[in-house]
Write an enzyme that holds these catalytic residues in place. Structure first.
Site, mmCIF file in Angstrom:
data_model
loop_
_atom_site.group_PDB
_atom_site.id
_atom_site.type_symbol
_atom_site.label_atom_id
_atom_site.label_comp_id
_atom_site.label_asym_id
_atom_site.label_seq_id
_atom_site.Cartn_x
_atom_site.Cartn_y
_atom_site.Cartn_z
ATOM 1 N N LYS A 173 0.853 -1.184 0.000
ATOM 2 C CA LYS A 173 0.000 0.000 0.000
ATOM 3 C C LYS A 173 0.893 1.239 0.000
ATOM 4 O O LYS A 173 1.621 1.487 0.950
ATOM 5 C CB LYS A 173 -0.904 -0.010 1.230
ATOM 6 C CG LYS A 173 -1.835 -1.222 1.253
ATOM 7 C CD LYS A 173 -2.547 -1.370 2.588
ATOM 8 C CE LYS A 173 -1.612 -1.792 3.678
ATOM 9 N NZ LYS A 173 -2.263 -1.961 4.984
ATOM 10 N N THR A 204 -8.450 8.848 8.741
ATOM 11 C CA THR A 204 -7.696 7.707 8.238
ATOM 12 C C THR A 204 -7.398 6.659 9.311
ATOM 13 O O THR A 204 -6.703 5.690 9.038
ATOM 14 C CB THR A 204 -6.357 8.176 7.633
ATOM 15 O OG1 THR A 204 -5.682 8.974 8.614
ATOM 16 C CG2 THR A 204 -6.573 8.977 6.376
ATOM 17 N N GLY A 206 -7.653 3.444 11.156
ATOM 18 C CA GLY A 206 -8.281 2.169 10.802
ATOM 19 C C GLY A 206 -8.223 1.834 9.327
ATOM 20 O O GLY A 206 -8.775 0.814 8.899
ATOM 21 N N THR A 207 -7.558 2.664 8.548
ATOM 22 C CA THR A 207 -7.503 2.435 7.099
ATOM 23 C C THR A 207 -6.921 1.062 6.751
ATOM 24 O O THR A 207 -7.486 0.311 5.950
ATOM 25 C CB THR A 207 -6.635 3.532 6.423
ATOM 26 O OG1 THR A 207 -7.181 4.789 6.773
ATOM 27 C CG2 THR A 207 -6.622 3.383 4.935
ATOM 28 N N GLY A 208 -5.772 0.749 7.360
ATOM 29 C CA GLY A 208 -5.089 -0.511 7.041
ATOM 30 C C GLY A 208 -5.916 -1.718 7.451
ATOM 31 O O GLY A 208 -6.072 -2.684 6.688
ATOM 32 N N CYS A 209 -6.478 -1.660 8.665
ATOM 33 C CA CYS A 209 -7.301 -2.774 9.162
ATOM 34 C C CYS A 209 -8.525 -2.956 8.272
ATOM 35 O O CYS A 209 -8.903 -4.084 7.929
ATOM 36 C CB CYS A 209 -7.801 -2.485 10.583
ATOM 37 S SG CYS A 209 -6.493 -2.053 11.728
HETATM 38 O O1 PXL Z 1 -3.800 -0.045 12.062
HETATM 39 C C1 PXL Z 1 -3.267 -1.054 12.738
HETATM 40 C C2 PXL Z 1 -3.931 -1.390 14.026
HETATM 41 C C3 PXL Z 1 -4.182 -2.711 14.295
HETATM 42 N N1 PXL Z 1 -4.740 -3.140 15.446
HETATM 43 C C4 PXL Z 1 -5.077 -2.276 16.388
HETATM 44 C C5 PXL Z 1 -4.868 -0.934 16.190
HETATM 45 C C6 PXL Z 1 -4.281 -0.466 14.976
HETATM 46 C C7 PXL Z 1 -4.073 0.940 14.733
HETATM 47 O O2 PXL Z 1 -4.413 1.802 15.446
HETATM 48 O O3 PXL Z 1 -5.227 -0.100 17.138
HETATM 49 C C8 PXL Z 1 -5.684 -2.780 17.652
#
Ligand code: PXL
Length: 265
Positions: A173, A204, A206-209
């Protein structure tokens, strides 16, 4: 109804981790189950504490879900430490989970560490070879390959190296490079390119999750990997665009943008 399982950490702020994953599964009409690895005390601007669950207890949650409900696809997010990675890898192998998305989460948006430094090698040797898809961002791809990534050409080289590590599909990404937000997908033969406009603003968290959860949901629904990635990118881009300023830091994306706008609530 198709089912997806997330193995990840809890974000008390509701924007990332398990919370983002379950919201994403629900929005994409997939039944979600959740295996919690660690509980974070977190809001939109900081992670103030983390409490990792015992590795064996993470294993018990996976068994409980799979013995009864099953999973058409699964993802991992925050895995916290080497012991948790080892048990997750053992369970993935024992349960023969084929559609596994590994999001190699290392730090939170606000900078808090979510994976012990010495656990990176275990992630690489034990879990990434069991994944169908890996979804590192640029920072994570740099840590995993040991190379500096400054251009799209570098992203391609990093994807090749990660593919050689044993994961059949690598998504890198590129959202943090300058210019357009370009993600690339490598399947060992060709590169796919997914381009979206760079979005201004701070929604943004939580974008990756959310992206890796959406890939998982689309895989559970039966889409091939390239389509799952393309649709996940579209979903997350709209979720960022429709986010609203909750909290003082990086505000969460809006998972249910297809159902209602923030403004109406
Ligand atoms: O974005 C990765 C991530 C994964 N897991 C938890 C997070 C975060 C980012 O804040 O809090 C629990």
């Amino acid at each position: 109804m198709k089912k997806a399982m997330t193995i990840a950490g809890s974000d008390s702020g509701g924007g990332a981790g398990i919370q983002a994953d379950l919201k994403t599964f629900a929005a994409l009409k997939v039944y979600g189950t959740s295996v919690i690895t660690s509980v974070t005390a977190q809001n939109t601007y900081s992670v103030t504490a983390t409490y990792d669950l015992p590795a064996a207890f993470v294993g018990r949650q996976i068994d409980a879900v799979l013995e009864d409900i099953g999973a058409d696809a699964a993802k991992t997010g925050m895995l916290a430490n080497a012991g948790i990675i080892e048990i997750v890898a053992a369970k993935v192998a024992a349960w023969k989970l084929e559609k596994l998305v590994v999001d190699p989460v290392m730090v939170a948006k606000s900078g808090g560490r979510l994976l012990e430094e010495e656990a990176v090698r275990i992630l690489q040797s034990k879990l990434l070879p069991l994944a169908l898809v890996a979804t590192p961002n640029l920072d994570e791809a740099e840590v995993l390959t040991g190379m500096k990534i400054c251009s799209e050409k570098d992203m391609q080289e990093a994807a090749r190296r990660l593919y050689d590590g044993g994961t059949p599909y690598i998504v890198i990404k590129g959202g943090h490079l300058v210019g357009e937000a370009v993600d690339i997908l490598f399947d060992g033969h060709r590169f796919y390119r997914f381009v979206s406009q760079r979005l201004p603003g701070r929604t943004t968290h939580g974008t990756g999750c959310t992206f890796s959860a959406a890939v998982t949901a689309f895989l559970a629904l039966g889409f091939p990997v390239p389509e799952a990635v393309e649709q996940a990118k579209t979903y997350v881009t709209t979720a960022i665009r429709r986010g609203s300023p909750i909290g003082r830091g990086y505000s969460p994306v809006h998972h249910f943008h297809e159902f209602y706008a923030w403004e109406e609530q």
